[in-house]
Design a protein around this motif. Structure first.
Motif, PDB file in Angstrom:
ATOM      1  N   LEU A 161       0.804  -1.219   0.000  1.00  0.00           N
ATOM      2  CA  LEU A 161       0.000   0.000   0.000  1.00  0.00           C
ATOM      3  C   LEU A 161       0.840   1.274   0.000  1.00  0.00           C
ATOM      4  CD1 LEU A 161      -2.832  -0.994   2.524  1.00  0.00           C
ATOM      5  CD2 LEU A 161      -2.873  -1.072   0.022  1.00  0.00           C
ATOM      6  N   SER A 162       2.162   1.140   0.022  1.00  0.00           N
ATOM      7  CA  SER A 162       3.030   2.327   0.016  1.00  0.00           C
ATOM      8  C   SER A 162       2.932   3.100  -1.297  1.00  0.00           C
ATOM      9  CB  SER A 162       4.486   1.916   0.258  1.00  0.00           C
ATOM     10  OG  SER A 162       4.964   1.090  -0.796  1.00  0.00           O
ATOM     11  N   PHE A 163       2.336   2.489  -2.329  1.00  0.00           N
ATOM     12  CA  PHE A 163       2.159   3.188  -3.606  1.00  0.00           C
ATOM     13  C   PHE A 163       0.912   4.069  -3.606  1.00  0.00           C
ATOM     14  CE2 PHE A 163       4.374  -0.825  -4.640  1.00  0.00           C
ATOM     15  CZ  PHE A 163       5.554  -0.291  -5.125  1.00  0.00           C
ATOM     16  N   LEU A 164       0.209   4.097  -2.480  1.00  0.00           N
ATOM     17  CA  LEU A 164      -1.047   4.826  -2.402  1.00  0.00           C
ATOM     18  C   LEU A 164      -0.935   6.032  -1.483  1.00  0.00           C
ATOM     19  CD1 LEU A 164      -3.556   1.842  -1.996  1.00  0.00           C
ATOM     20  CD2 LEU A 164      -2.605   2.805  -4.103  1.00  0.00           C
ATOM     21  N   LYS A 165      -1.875   6.940  -1.648  1.00  0.00           N
ATOM     22  CA  LYS A 165      -2.057   8.065  -0.742  1.00  0.00           C
ATOM     23  C   LYS A 165      -3.502   8.021  -0.246  1.00  0.00           C
ATOM     24  CE  LYS A 165      -3.238  11.175  -4.557  1.00  0.00           C
ATOM     25  NZ  LYS A 165      -2.901  12.430  -5.284  1.00  0.00           N
ATOM     26  N   THR A 166      -3.756   8.671   0.872  1.00  0.00           N
ATOM     27  CA  THR A 166      -5.118   8.699   1.405  1.00  0.00           C
ATOM     28  C   THR A 166      -5.862   9.924   0.899  1.00  0.00           C
ATOM     29  OG1 THR A 166      -4.369   9.863   3.394  1.00  0.00           O
ATOM     30  CG2 THR A 166      -4.484   7.455   3.492  1.00  0.00           C
ATOM     31  N   LEU A 167      -7.156   9.769   0.715  1.00  0.00           N
ATOM     32  CA  LEU A 167      -8.024  10.860   0.294  1.00  0.00           C
ATOM     33  C   LEU A 167      -9.165  10.990   1.296  1.00  0.00           C
ATOM     34  CD1 LEU A 167      -8.442  10.041  -3.523  1.00  0.00           C
ATOM     35  CD2 LEU A 167      -6.861  11.677  -2.523  1.00  0.00           C
ATOM     36  N   ASP A 168      -9.390  12.191   1.791  1.00  0.00           N
ATOM     37  CA  ASP A 168     -10.552  12.454   2.636  1.00  0.00           C
ATOM     38  C   ASP A 168     -11.661  12.982   1.742  1.00  0.00           C
ATOM     39  OD1 ASP A 168      -9.314  11.644   4.959  1.00  0.00           O
ATOM     40  OD2 ASP A 168      -8.532  13.638   5.409  1.00  0.00           O
ATOM     41  N   VAL A 169     -12.647  12.138   1.470  1.00  0.00           N
ATOM     42  CA  VAL A 169     -13.726  12.480   0.546  1.00  0.00           C
ATOM     43  C   VAL A 169     -14.960  12.868   1.337  1.00  0.00           C
ATOM     44  CG1 VAL A 169     -15.171  11.671  -1.347  1.00  0.00           C
ATOM     45  CG2 VAL A 169     -12.801  10.874  -1.158  1.00  0.00           C
ATOM     46  N   SER A 170     -15.434  14.109   1.111  1.00  0.00           N
ATOM     47  CA  SER A 170     -16.633  14.596   1.803  1.00  0.00           C
ATOM     48  C   SER A 170     -17.877  14.033   1.119  1.00  0.00           C
ATOM     49  CB  SER A 170     -16.677  16.127   1.784  1.00  0.00           C
ATOM     50  OG  SER A 170     -15.556  16.673   2.441  1.00  0.00           O
ATOM     51  N   THR A 171     -18.708  13.323   1.887  1.00  0.00           N
ATOM     52  CA  THR A 171     -19.956  12.791   1.353  1.00  0.00           C
ATOM     53  C   THR A 171     -21.132  13.690   1.692  1.00  0.00           C
ATOM     54  OG1 THR A 171     -20.168  11.420   3.339  1.00  0.00           O
ATOM     55  CG2 THR A 171     -19.124  10.425   1.407  1.00  0.00           C
ATOM     56  N   THR A 172     -21.067  14.339   2.837  1.00  0.00           N
ATOM     57  CA  THR A 172     -22.054  15.349   3.229  1.00  0.00           C
ATOM     58  C   THR A 172     -21.310  16.476   3.925  1.00  0.00           C
ATOM     59  OG1 THR A 172     -22.472  14.410   5.432  1.00  0.00           O
ATOM     60  CG2 THR A 172     -23.778  13.529   3.584  1.00  0.00           C
ATOM     61  N   CYS A 173     -22.025  17.465   4.389  1.00  0.00           N
ATOM     62  CA  CYS A 173     -21.388  18.597   5.077  1.00  0.00           C
ATOM     63  C   CYS A 173     -20.708  18.156   6.360  1.00  0.00           C
ATOM     64  CB  CYS A 173     -22.428  19.673   5.382  1.00  0.00           C
ATOM     65  SG  CYS A 173     -23.086  20.469   3.894  1.00  0.00           S
ATOM     66  N   THR A 174     -21.186  17.054   6.942  1.00  0.00           N
ATOM     67  CA  THR A 174     -20.648  16.631   8.245  1.00  0.00           C
ATOM     68  C   THR A 174     -19.921  15.294   8.201  1.00  0.00           C
ATOM     69  OG1 THR A 174     -22.776  15.599   8.800  1.00  0.00           O
ATOM     70  CG2 THR A 174     -22.432  17.891   9.481  1.00  0.00           C
ATOM     71  N   LYS A 175     -19.939  14.618   7.066  1.00  0.00           N
ATOM     72  CA  LYS A 175     -19.360  13.279   6.999  1.00  0.00           C
ATOM     73  C   LYS A 175     -18.249  13.211   5.972  1.00  0.00           C
ATOM     74  CE  LYS A 175     -20.534   8.390   6.363  1.00  0.00           C
ATOM     75  NZ  LYS A 175     -21.606   7.411   6.026  1.00  0.00           N
ATOM     76  N   THR A 176     -17.126  12.655   6.373  1.00  0.00           N
ATOM     77  CA  THR A 176     -15.980  12.455   5.486  1.00  0.00           C
ATOM     78  C   THR A 176     -15.518  11.012   5.582  1.00  0.00           C
ATOM     79  OG1 THR A 176     -15.243  14.739   5.767  1.00  0.00           O
ATOM     80  CG2 THR A 176     -13.626  13.190   4.936  1.00  0.00           C
ATOM     81  N   VAL A 177     -15.265  10.397   4.436  1.00  0.00           N
ATOM     82  CA  VAL A 177     -14.764   9.020   4.426  1.00  0.00           C
ATOM     83  C   VAL A 177     -13.356   9.017   3.851  1.00  0.00           C
ATOM     84  CG1 VAL A 177     -17.051   8.000   4.227  1.00  0.00           C
ATOM     85  CG2 VAL A 177     -15.782   8.572   2.154  1.00  0.00           C
ATOM     86  N   VAL A 178     -12.530   8.089   4.331  1.00  0.00           N
ATOM     87  CA  VAL A 178     -11.148   7.976   3.870  1.00  0.00           C
ATOM     88  C   VAL A 178     -11.080   6.948   2.744  1.00  0.00           C
ATOM     89  CG1 VAL A 178      -8.783   7.380   4.508  1.00  0.00           C
ATOM     90  CG2 VAL A 178     -10.251   8.599   6.130  1.00  0.00           C
ATOM     91  N   LYS A 179     -10.542   7.361   1.622  1.00  0.00           N
ATOM     92  CA  LYS A 179     -10.334   6.453   0.497  1.00  0.00           C
ATOM     93  C   LYS A 179      -8.869   6.497   0.093  1.00  0.00           C
ATOM     94  CE  LYS A 179     -15.026   6.412  -1.356  1.00  0.00           C
ATOM     95  NZ  LYS A 179     -15.852   6.427  -2.593  1.00  0.00           N
ATOM     96  N   TYR A 180      -8.509   5.606  -0.815  1.00  0.00           N
ATOM     97  CA  TYR A 180      -7.121   5.516  -1.246  1.00  0.00           C
ATOM     98  C   TYR A 180      -7.012   5.773  -2.742  1.00  0.00           C
ATOM     99  CZ  TYR A 180      -6.072   3.379   3.262  1.00  0.00           C
ATOM    100  OH  TYR A 180      -5.910   3.153   4.606  1.00  0.00           O
ATOM    101  N   ALA A 181      -5.871   6.334  -3.145  1.00  0.00           N
ATOM    102  CA  ALA A 181      -5.580   6.566  -4.558  1.00  0.00           C
ATOM    103  C   ALA A 181      -4.086   6.374  -4.770  1.00  0.00           C
ATOM    104  CB  ALA A 181      -5.989   7.969  -4.985  1.00  0.00           C
TER     105      ALA A 181
END
Length: 609
Positions: A400-420
């Motif tokens: 997974l060292s080839f990836l970075k994390t993304l904080d993706v906002s789904t609503t005004c109050t909710k953020t989910v962590v994804k990878y790219a």
């Protein structure tokens, strides 16, 4: 001012793979961190007690990231202020030394005349009408100052994102007391967005929401849109309605919009009255300067390798070559895919728990399942034209060292962590790996390349061409049995050539000769080259093409494979660099006929790279 890039904590985490091994004079960093209260005496002593700089760097990054956002911000400021002493490479070289080419404003009347002339041309030939006729100098500062909206065009890895980040940095550091706004969007990160998304949702949910008085801020943005700059990085189309309205100036009529895209996506945008800037990459002088600073005396080995030097005009490749370069007498990469193979092997070794791995191939075999799982996620994301990896089952930190994390906002109050992936081209490389493990899907991808919706899948083909090469088993032999690869190779090239040469009875079919040449150069297969040349009756028509150094290298390779028959080569009205011309001159003994006007007119061309 308002900035919308990732947080300092995210930045440090994503840049970890680059910082480890590149930071130097760690005592300077440690001392300042201690003075600013980020690290206490016991932590400094413990870090100094690590056995080497590699482990000390890891310990510094671990300690700082555990302390959160404020500590990471202080670390980044320290590195920036002391960069001449603490960084192996100058981090500014990637955008300050890019060659930028502009033809000025695309006026409405000019666009209309272009459209009229282009209507009877095939898609790739239409793009040639945008090739610049001159080469004025322009800098990131100039791009920031201009009031015009900007279209930044360039091939993968050429520096479009680095340039847009530099514009954002210059904006954030201006001594400007007036209130203005800049928003940055990585368009491939924007997924699962409803078609009815509003401007407010785009700016404040998908991007960044003000701490207070949101309605007032939004009203100020709308009322004073001339104070707004929006960067749309990696645009592939205008299917998202809110983005289309921004580009058409329906929502913020006076806002400055900056779009980056690959050449094949340019015509779908075709903005009027915009400044078009082609990002050309590194000049030969810059390549030598960069490699000298990164590799020291070893840079001469790269300069003596003409194929490798040619590839380094793309900043991404130059960076990867410098990061994974071997000073030993082992073979250095000649193709783009070999550079990616080297960087993957280098990354796995650097991020293993062991300081040294005696048998790297054996180590990679132990990571086989994780690598192929990551490759599957890469393929699925590439098909969807996104960088967000879904259904990622691999939990191996080394892979997974080839990836970075993304904080993706789904609503005004909710953020989910994804990878790219760290770069989109790295995702395409891993996607090609998965295809070779699942060859039944390859024919389907060939067909997808002929469609408007999935034409982007063609970027996987050059990677597959080299990964099938039996003479370079340094990665594939660790992942896929040799007999499976040999079976795929037996039909792959014929199927590729036949499919991409197929003609539709109702439409004019354009054969992208340059793309074929790049695929064949990656393959390093003489038989495939002869099969391709036979399809063309040994006539390569490159009239009017814009040949970068890598394209010239690929064309020269294909021509030299025809030992028994001379090639008719049409290079009339080509645009070519000095470095590229050296490659073409080297293959002329295999040419029966060519249009000599291109060589005469070349003398009057200004070097464009």
């Amino acid at each position: 001012m308002a900035s919308t890039l990732q947080s300092a904590l995210e930045y440090v985490k994503n840049a970890r793979v680059h910082l480890i091994g590149e930071l130097r004079n760690l005592s300077v960093i440690l001392e300042i961190l201690h003075q600013q209260g980020v690290l206490i005496d016991e932590e400094v002593s413990k870090i100094k007690g690590e056995k080497d700089d590699y482990d000390r760097t890891r310990a510094i990054l671990d300690s700082v990231t555990r302390k959160g956002e404020d500590a990471c911000y202080k670390l980044l400021r320290i590195i920036y202020k002391t960069r001449r002493r603490t960084l192996e490479r100058n981090p500014e070289v990637l955008f300050n030394s890019l060659v930028l080419n502009t033809e000025g404003t695309m006026s409405q009347s000019k666009v209309k005349s272009f459209k009229k002339k282009k209507s009877k041309m095939s898609r790739p030939k239409k793009l040639r009408t945008y090739i610049p006729e001159n080469n004025p100098e322009i800098s990131p500062t100039d791009l920031l100052k201009t009031d015009k909206s900007i279209l930044l065009v360039g091939k993968p890895g050429i520096g479009k994102t680095a340039l847009s980040h530099e514009i954002l940095r210059l904006w954030s550091e201006r001594d400007n007391k007036e209130l203005d706004y800049m928003f940055y969007f990585d368009m491939r990160e924007l997924t699962n967005i409803p078609p009815t998304m509003s401007l407010e949702d785009l700016l404040f949910t998908a991007c960044s929401e003000p701490d207070e008085r949101k309605d007032e801020v939004l009203q100020d943005i709308k009322s004073n849109s001339d104070n707004v700059t929006i960067i749309l990085d990696g645009v592939t189309g205008l299917s998202l309605l809110v983005v289309k309205k921004l580009v058409d100036k329906d929502l913020l009529p006076d806002a400055k919009i900056i779009i980056t895209c690959r050449p094949e996506d340019e015509e779908d945008l075709c903005p009027e009255d915009w400044l078009r800037v082609e990002v050309k990459g590194f000049s030969e002088e810059t390549i030598m300067t960069y490699l000298s600073s990164a590799l020291g005396e070893n840079h001469r080995k790269v300069l003596s390798n003409v194929e490798l030097l040619t590839l380094c005009h793309v900043p991404m490749y130059a960076l990867m070559v410098a990061a994974s370069f071997s000073s030993e007498d082992s073979l250095q990469p000649r193709t783009v895919t070999e550079i990616y193979i080297n960087i993957v092997r280098f990354g796995l070794q650097m991020n293993s728990n062991k300081t040294r791995i005696r048998n790297l191939n054996q180590f990679i075999k132990t990571k086989r399942n994780g690598i192929l799982s990551l490759a599957e996620a890469a393929f699925n994301a590439t098909e969807r034209k996104t960088v967000n990896l879904e259904e990622l089952s691999c939990e191996d930190g080394c892979v997974l060292s080839f990836l970075k994390t993304l904080d993706v906002s789904t609503t005004c109050t909710k953020t989910v962590v994804k990878y790219a992936f760290l770069h989109y081209t790295l995702q395409e490389f891993f996607a090609a790996l998965w295809l070779l493990k699942n060859p039944d899907k390859i024919r389907e991808v060939f067909q997808q390349c002929l469609t408007e919706e999935k034409k982007h899948m063609k970027h996987l083909i050059p990677f597959m061409c080299q990964l099938l090469n039996e003479e370079n088993p340094s990665l594939m032999s660790c992942l896929i049995p040799a007999e499976e690869l040999k079976e795929t190779s037996g039909w792959f090239f014929k199927e590729m050539i036949d499919t991409l040469f197929s003609k539709d009875k109702d439409t004019e079919h354009y054969v992208d000769i340059l793309f074929f040449c790049q695929c064949l150069y990656e393959s390093q297969s003489s038989d495939a080259c002869i099969s391709f040349l036979s399809k063309l009756n040994f006539h390569l028509d490159l009239c009017g093409e814009n040949l970068d150094p890598y394209s010239c290298c690929a064309v020269a390779y294909v021509v030299t494979q025809s030992k028994g028959r001379k090639i008719r080569l049409n290079l009339q009205d080509v645009t070519v660099s000095e470095l590229g011309m050296r490659q073409l001159f080297g293959c002329l003994e295999n040419v029966q006929w060519y249009d000599s006007t291109c060589f005469v007119s070349y003398i009057s061309y200004k070097v464009i790279y």
